[in-house]
Structures are given as C-alpha cells and as structure tokens.
Enzyme design. Sequence first.
Site, PDB file in Angstrom:
ATOM      1  N   PHE A   1     -93.016  24.310 -63.476  1.00  0.00           N
ATOM      2  CA  PHE A   1     -93.857  25.440 -63.080  1.00  0.00           C
ATOM      3  C   PHE A   1     -94.117  25.420 -61.566  1.00  0.00           C
ATOM      4  O   PHE A   1     -94.560  24.412 -61.016  1.00  0.00           O
ATOM      5  CB  PHE A   1     -95.179  25.326 -63.854  1.00  0.00           C
ATOM      6  CG  PHE A   1     -96.199  26.364 -63.492  1.00  0.00           C
ATOM      7  CD1 PHE A   1     -95.987  27.708 -63.789  1.00  0.00           C
ATOM      8  CD2 PHE A   1     -97.375  25.999 -62.849  1.00  0.00           C
ATOM      9  CE1 PHE A   1     -96.931  28.665 -63.449  1.00  0.00           C
ATOM     10  CE2 PHE A   1     -98.331  26.946 -62.515  1.00  0.00           C
ATOM     11  CZ  PHE A   1     -98.103  28.283 -62.813  1.00  0.00           C
ATOM     12  N   GLN A   2     -93.833  26.516 -60.899  1.00  0.00           N
ATOM     13  CA  GLN A   2     -94.031  26.701 -59.452  1.00  0.00           C
ATOM     14  C   GLN A   2     -93.219  25.722 -58.607  1.00  0.00           C
ATOM     15  O   GLN A   2     -93.447  25.596 -57.408  1.00  0.00           O
ATOM     16  CB  GLN A   2     -95.516  26.608 -59.060  1.00  0.00           C
ATOM     17  CG  GLN A   2     -96.326  27.784 -59.579  1.00  0.00           C
ATOM     18  CD  GLN A   2     -97.750  27.792 -59.064  1.00  0.00           C
ATOM     19  OE1 GLN A   2     -98.339  26.744 -58.797  1.00  0.00           O
ATOM     20  NE2 GLN A   2     -98.312  28.977 -58.928  1.00  0.00           N
TER      21      GLN A   2
ATOM     22  N   ARG B   1     -92.279  49.028 -23.183  1.00  0.00           N
ATOM     23  CA  ARG B   1     -93.058  50.027 -23.922  1.00  0.00           C
ATOM     24  C   ARG B   1     -94.532  49.627 -24.040  1.00  0.00           C
ATOM     25  O   ARG B   1     -95.424  50.458 -23.865  1.00  0.00           O
ATOM     26  CB  ARG B   1     -92.437  50.199 -25.321  1.00  0.00           C
ATOM     27  CG  ARG B   1     -93.066  51.313 -26.097  1.00  0.00           C
ATOM     28  CD  ARG B   1     -92.304  51.642 -27.364  1.00  0.00           C
ATOM     29  NE  ARG B   1     -93.108  52.547 -28.166  1.00  0.00           N
ATOM     30  CZ  ARG B   1     -93.068  52.628 -29.479  1.00  0.00           C
ATOM     31  NH1 ARG B   1     -92.230  51.869 -30.165  1.00  0.00           N
ATOM     32  NH2 ARG B   1     -93.846  53.460 -30.143  1.00  0.00           N
TER      33      ARG B   1
ATOM     34  N   VAL C   1    -100.971  44.381 -34.162  1.00  0.00           N
ATOM     35  CA  VAL C   1     -99.683  44.906 -33.708  1.00  0.00           C
ATOM     36  C   VAL C   1     -99.581  46.387 -34.053  1.00  0.00           C
ATOM     37  O   VAL C   1     -99.857  46.790 -35.179  1.00  0.00           O
ATOM     38  CB  VAL C   1     -98.530  44.098 -34.347  1.00  0.00           C
ATOM     39  CG1 VAL C   1     -97.197  44.818 -34.191  1.00  0.00           C
ATOM     40  CG2 VAL C   1     -98.456  42.713 -33.697  1.00  0.00           C
TER      41      VAL C   1
ATOM     42  N   GLU D   1     -91.664  56.228 -32.658  1.00  0.00           N
ATOM     43  CA  GLU D   1     -90.230  55.891 -32.706  1.00  0.00           C
ATOM     44  C   GLU D   1     -89.459  56.971 -33.454  1.00  0.00           C
ATOM     45  O   GLU D   1     -88.338  57.322 -33.074  1.00  0.00           O
ATOM     46  CB  GLU D   1     -90.034  54.521 -33.378  1.00  0.00           C
ATOM     47  CG  GLU D   1     -90.542  53.389 -32.496  1.00  0.00           C
ATOM     48  CD  GLU D   1     -90.432  52.011 -33.138  1.00  0.00           C
ATOM     49  OE1 GLU D   1     -90.715  51.026 -32.442  1.00  0.00           O
ATOM     50  OE2 GLU D   1     -90.085  51.924 -34.329  1.00  0.00           O
TER      51      GLU D   1
ATOM     52  N   PHE E   1     -97.296  53.615 -34.091  1.00  0.00           N
ATOM     53  CA  PHE E   1     -96.211  53.012 -33.320  1.00  0.00           C
ATOM     54  C   PHE E   1     -94.849  53.465 -33.870  1.00  0.00           C
ATOM     55  O   PHE E   1     -93.896  53.668 -33.131  1.00  0.00           O
ATOM     56  CB  PHE E   1     -96.337  51.486 -33.423  1.00  0.00           C
ATOM     57  CG  PHE E   1     -95.615  50.721 -32.354  1.00  0.00           C
ATOM     58  CD1 PHE E   1     -96.237  50.440 -31.141  1.00  0.00           C
ATOM     59  CD2 PHE E   1     -94.327  50.248 -32.555  1.00  0.00           C
ATOM     60  CE1 PHE E   1     -95.574  49.710 -30.159  1.00  0.00           C
ATOM     61  CE2 PHE E   1     -93.663  49.522 -31.580  1.00  0.00           C
ATOM     62  CZ  PHE E   1     -94.289  49.250 -30.370  1.00  0.00           C
ATOM     63  N   ILE E   2     -94.794  53.647 -35.179  1.00  0.00           N
ATOM     64  CA  ILE E   2     -93.538  54.045 -35.831  1.00  0.00           C
ATOM     65  C   ILE E   2     -93.365  55.564 -35.777  1.00  0.00           C
ATOM     66  O   ILE E   2     -92.247  56.065 -35.641  1.00  0.00           O
ATOM     67  CB  ILE E   2     -93.512  53.530 -37.289  1.00  0.00           C
ATOM     68  CG1 ILE E   2     -93.782  52.018 -37.318  1.00  0.00           C
ATOM     69  CG2 ILE E   2     -92.197  53.859 -37.980  1.00  0.00           C
ATOM     70  CD1 ILE E   2     -92.838  51.165 -36.486  1.00  0.00           C
TER      71      ILE E   2
ATOM     72  N   GLU F   1    -103.014  33.197 -47.855  1.00  0.00           N
ATOM     73  CA  GLU F   1    -102.476  32.091 -47.040  1.00  0.00           C
ATOM     74  C   GLU F   1    -101.877  32.584 -45.726  1.00  0.00           C
ATOM     75  O   GLU F   1    -101.882  31.874 -44.720  1.00  0.00           O
ATOM     76  CB  GLU F   1    -101.414  31.310 -47.821  1.00  0.00           C
ATOM     77  CG  GLU F   1    -101.942  30.515 -49.007  1.00  0.00           C
ATOM     78  CD  GLU F   1    -101.995  31.322 -50.287  1.00  0.00           C
ATOM     79  OE1 GLU F   1    -101.898  32.571 -50.236  1.00  0.00           O
ATOM     80  OE2 GLU F   1    -102.142  30.706 -51.366  1.00  0.00           O
TER      81      GLU F   1
HETATM   82  N1  TPP Z   1     -94.501  45.243 -40.956  1.00  0.00           N
HETATM   83  C1  TPP Z   1     -95.035  44.171 -40.338  1.00  0.00           C
HETATM   84  C2  TPP Z   1     -95.617  43.063 -41.139  1.00  0.00           C
HETATM   85  N2  TPP Z   1     -95.066  44.081 -39.012  1.00  0.00           N
HETATM   86  C3  TPP Z   1     -94.541  45.075 -38.267  1.00  0.00           C
HETATM   87  N3  TPP Z   1     -94.562  44.922 -36.956  1.00  0.00           N
HETATM   88  C4  TPP Z   1     -94.004  46.244 -38.863  1.00  0.00           C
HETATM   89  C5  TPP Z   1     -93.993  46.282 -40.234  1.00  0.00           C
HETATM   90  C6  TPP Z   1     -93.462  47.426 -38.046  1.00  0.00           C
HETATM   91  N4  TPP Z   1     -94.572  48.082 -37.346  1.00  0.00           N
HETATM   92  C7  TPP Z   1     -94.885  47.822 -36.066  1.00  0.00           C
HETATM   93  S1  TPP Z   1     -96.210  48.658 -35.520  1.00  0.00           S
HETATM   94  C8  TPP Z   1     -96.392  49.436 -36.984  1.00  0.00           C
HETATM   95  C9  TPP Z   1     -95.408  49.021 -37.893  1.00  0.00           C
HETATM   96  C10 TPP Z   1     -95.277  49.535 -39.288  1.00  0.00           C
HETATM   97  C11 TPP Z   1     -97.469  50.470 -37.195  1.00  0.00           C
HETATM   98  C12 TPP Z   1     -98.850  49.968 -37.002  1.00  0.00           C
HETATM   99  O1  TPP Z   1     -99.726  50.941 -37.496  1.00  0.00           O
HETATM  100  P1  TPP Z   1    -101.287  50.853 -37.354  1.00  0.00           P
HETATM  101  O2  TPP Z   1    -101.741  49.478 -37.613  1.00  0.00           O
HETATM  102  O3  TPP Z   1    -101.910  51.914 -38.176  1.00  0.00           O
HETATM  103  O4  TPP Z   1    -101.524  51.104 -35.821  1.00  0.00           O
HETATM  104  P2  TPP Z   1    -101.185  52.375 -34.896  1.00  0.00           P
HETATM  105  O5  TPP Z   1     -99.859  52.073 -34.277  1.00  0.00           O
HETATM  106  O6  TPP Z   1    -101.195  53.601 -35.744  1.00  0.00           O
HETATM  107  O7  TPP Z   1    -102.283  52.385 -33.902  1.00  0.00           O
END
Ligand code: TPP
Length: 585
Positions: free
Chosen positions: A115-116, A258, A388, A477, A473-474, A53
């Site tokens: 239920f639910q 960024r 993202v 950071e 991305f993390i 969903e």
């Molecule tokens: N969980 C959700 C649902 N959304 C988020 N934005 C995050 C966690 C935090 N977050 C932002 S970017 C990212 C995370 C964990 C990493 C994305 O990794 P990937 O899709 O492998 O792409 P990369 O940055 O390695 O290219």
Amino acid sequence: MTDTIKASVAMLRVIESYGVDHLYGLPGGSFSTTMDALYDEQAKLKFIQVKHEEVGAMAATADAKLTGKIGVAFGSAGPGATHLFNGLYDAKMDGVPMLALIGQVKQSAMNFDSFQEMDEVPMFGDVSVYNRTVTTAESLPHVIDEAIRIAYQQHGVATVVIPNDLGAKLIPDTPYSSAESYREPTATMAPNEEDVLAALNLIKSAKRPVLFVGMGAKNAPDEVIALAKRLSMPIITTAIAKGVLPDDTEMHLGSANRVAQKPANDALKEADLVVMIGSNWPFAVGNLLPEQKFIQIDNDSSKFGRRHHVDVGILADAKAVIERLLALTKDSEPTAWYNANLANIKNWRAYLTMMMNRTDADGPLGVEPVFKEINRISTADAVYGIDVGDINMNSVRYLNMTGEQKWVTSGLFATMGYGVPAALAGKLSFPDRQVFNLAGDGAFSMVMQDIDTEVRNNLQIINVIFTNRQLGFIVDEQEDAQQPRFGVYMTDNDYAKIAEAQGAIGITVTKQSELAAAFDRARDADKPVLIDVKVTADRPIPVEALQLDPAKFSAEEIATFKERYHADDLVPFSAFLTEYGVAEK
Ligand code: TPP
C-alpha cells in the site's frame, strides 16, 4: 556503554545543528516514526503542519531564498511525496538548498507492491542533486548530514527516502553532524587582472554600455551603483533581483523582457555592450542581440556563454571584480547615453506614479491604486511573497522597494500558488517583519486552504488577492497569439469569506474609496488578513511591445496604444536619444 538515541531523533538533531528551526509537512502512516521524533524535538524544531504538501515544499524553498539557509519539507510515501514536486522543482530551478524527507513503508514491505509503496528514488532523480534511500538506522543521521552538505554545495534539492521502521530503532548517541565544520566558503574568488583590463578596454570603447545584474551581485548593491555611475552604465536587473537595489536608485532601469519595465527594454535594445554580473537570465533569445559585445562576470564557470557569445569572461566573485574596476578608474562626466537613460527612467516613473494616483473613487478599480496603498502601509523592511501571473509585472513596477525589503517569487519554474507559502516562510523566518502575500485570484485559488496555516500559527500576514476573474497573464498571451480567449476565465469567488471561514479577517474592496480603510485595518490587525480587491481585467502595459515610436508605428496605432494604457505622456526612447545627441550605433 554509550547511551542510545532513536535514529529519527538523531536525524532531527542533525537538521537542527544546521540552524534549521522549522520544517513543513503533513503526516502519513509511513512517516510515523519521524512524527514521533518531531513530537520529542518540538521545543527546538517547529513542525508546521500545512494543508497541502506542495505548500510546505514551496515554503521551504522560500525560506532558502529569503535566508540563504536550507529549507526543509516532507511528504509521506506515495501521494504525500508526489505532492512535493512543485516546490522541489522551484528549488532546483532557482538554485537554492533544500532537504526533502520522503516517507517510505517499512523495509520488509518494500518491493512487495505494498500500500502506497513506490520505488521513490527514480521519481526524484531528475529534481535532486542527492537522492538516496536510507538502509540502516545507524546511517540515517549520517545520510541526512551528507544530504544537507551536498544541497548547500550544489545549490539544489537533497532527497532522502526513509523506510519508516528505521526511525524507531535505537542507535548509539554519538555525534552525527558535521555542521560545526561546515562553513560557506569565505575566500573570495579574485579576478585575473588581465581579464579585468580587457573588460575595462571594452567598456571604454563602448558607446552605449549597460550593466545587467543578477542575484550573483546581491551582496554588492553599493558597488554596483558606484560602478554604474563611474562608467556611465545604467543598470538593468533580473526580475528576481527586485529589491537588491533600492527602487529609487537614479540609474536603475528595472528588469527586461515581459516581467519588466520600459527603460530596461529600451536600453537593452540600444546597448552596444552588455556587462552581465552574476546572472543566468533565461530570456536572452530575442533580447540580447548577436552584434552586442558581451562581458560576463560569474563565479560559476559553467554559466559562461550560456546566454550570449562571451567577448570577455571573468571567473570571479562579482564584488571583487567591481571593486577592482572601481580601483582602476576615476569619476568622469556622465555620457549622453547615460543622461538619455536617466531621462527615460524619469519619464517612466512619472507614468507609474500617475497610474497609481489616478482617482475614480466609485468607478472601476485598477490594480495601480492598490499598490499605492501597499506602498503607503508597508514598513521599511517588509517581506513580499509574490505569486505568479500579472502580479509579477505589477509588483516589479509598482512596489517602491527600499533595499531593506525582500521580494520573493518562483523565478524560473514560475509555479502558481507561490504567494501563500512564500508569506508563511517570510513570517516564520522573520517574525518581527511585516509580511505580504500578493497574488492573483487564479494562483491564490490553488493554495487558499493554507490561510488556515497562517491562522493556526498566528502568523499576521497581509494577503492581497487581485481578483480580475481571469488568468490574466494567459489572456494576454492569447491576445498576442491572436487566439480566441479559451479556458482563461474564473468565477468570482468571495475570497474574503473563504479567509473568514478559516479564521482570518476577510475584507472585500470593490472601489477606490474603500481602499485606505481596508489597508489601515490590515496594517493594524493582530491576525492574518485577506483583502480581496475586485479589480478590472485591464492588461498591464506590454513594455515588450510598446507602440510609441513614430518611426515604427502609424499615428493611429500610437493613439490607440496610448489610449488603452493611459500612456499619453510616455515618450519613446528614440526621442531621448535624439534630444541628448546620443551617437548612432
Ligand atoms: N500552472 C501553474 C501551476 N503555474 C503556471 N505558471 C501556469 C499554470 C501558467 N500560468 C502562468 S500565469 C497564469 C497561468 C495559468 C495565470 C495566473 O492567473 P491569476 O493568478 O488569476 O493572475 P492574473 O495573471 O490574472 O493577475
């Protein structure tokens, strides 16, 4: 005697009357009467069965972002409903109209710990601008009509909880929709002349002005460009406004912070005046400086002063203000500040081109040559669903968009997993356009089951998965915070096989020499394709923390930075300011 109609069918007809031709969801027992109506109405309202969903809800928000029309998704009582949340918060935070239909057990079972069964209205309280449980069959279509109007008016989520028994009841077949009388407001909110003159005075006395343009100016790209040129104000846009201006616009600096481009960050730091048009930029702290003058143009009075102290505020439609400013001014010679920015943009674009053109046919594959291929095969009006992660930075930098193309992501909520649903929405809303899903491996893994939805609905989407085996991305950071890398690595799945298992074409690319054939095949395919590009885990250049300026960094720091990011030819903005003789602030 008036004819009768099932309340659930009357509800769907109201939705159709607003021009909605598809909606997303996955049925549960508590939603059976609406499913029955969806069966009856399938010729006019296409039900897209998603496998999760959340994907349906995110696709609905992407529909709204891409078309301006309300997006619709549903979930059955309890777990189906709670699965919708990421999409609903995305709609709330990016301010787009969405209708969420929430299943509920029959009325006689409500409030009996059935239920639910949950008390659903409080659950959706925070995310919704309208949030009601329907209590009679007769009011079901009426409530839906009201919900849609409020979602449009307040740019947010309308949630309607539907006890399942109501939909099956027969009600009078009379008109329930007010869509005929619903119109987007057509009157332009004109600016107050005194405010426009005050703004013009500030602009004329500024030495280093920039335009900062958000989605509020999306209907005025030509006017924005004309104003920038006329008053020597280079243009910064928000990241989500990617695509509003053609990327080759000469004074277009890109976005700041960024998910950003170097020239925009450079200019924002040096600007003495920021003219913000139709933007609610959340990264103001640390980027907008207290000593900068600030003009804010918006047609929503609640936005004024949210991001910076306002020196001149103009409550009006962006286009109307820009047209007035153009009428009050004449062309003039570009200033040294403007020319220094043009030189900076040229230097940055040359860097991006160099990165895309780097060749190492059989060596490790960077992300940039992949973008070269995407740009090569993309059509002039392609739609990009963007996930993202690093893909946000990389796509704002490396996609050369035409102004006709569309780029959509989860902006302020920034939920991973947005690429697949955004591409579903793109292809359903624009069946004749080429549609991409661009995603990292982490984000794609959250929604990869819905390649099946692309296949089942015969949606010829090009999915490009950038597999760097980490949550990049993390990772970045953690590097910046000088923490150990922890919880950020991914196993290397065979995403091409995962796509093939669902009936799509799966292609794996491990080296540059394989790219062209893979993208040619994707372009010419007659069904969904997934290209899994196994890329290096290199960090995208951090334009928010450049180490290029000899006045700020040692020769050794600069050399290390340049080597890591292949940035030998990147010039610090200070050098252009000096070269063009831009006066000190
Ligand atoms: N969980 C959700 C649902 N959304 C988020 N934005 C995050 C966690 C935090 N977050 C932002 S970017 C990212 C995370 C964990 C990493 C994305 O990794 P990937 O899709 O492998 O792409 P990369 O940055 O390695 O290219």
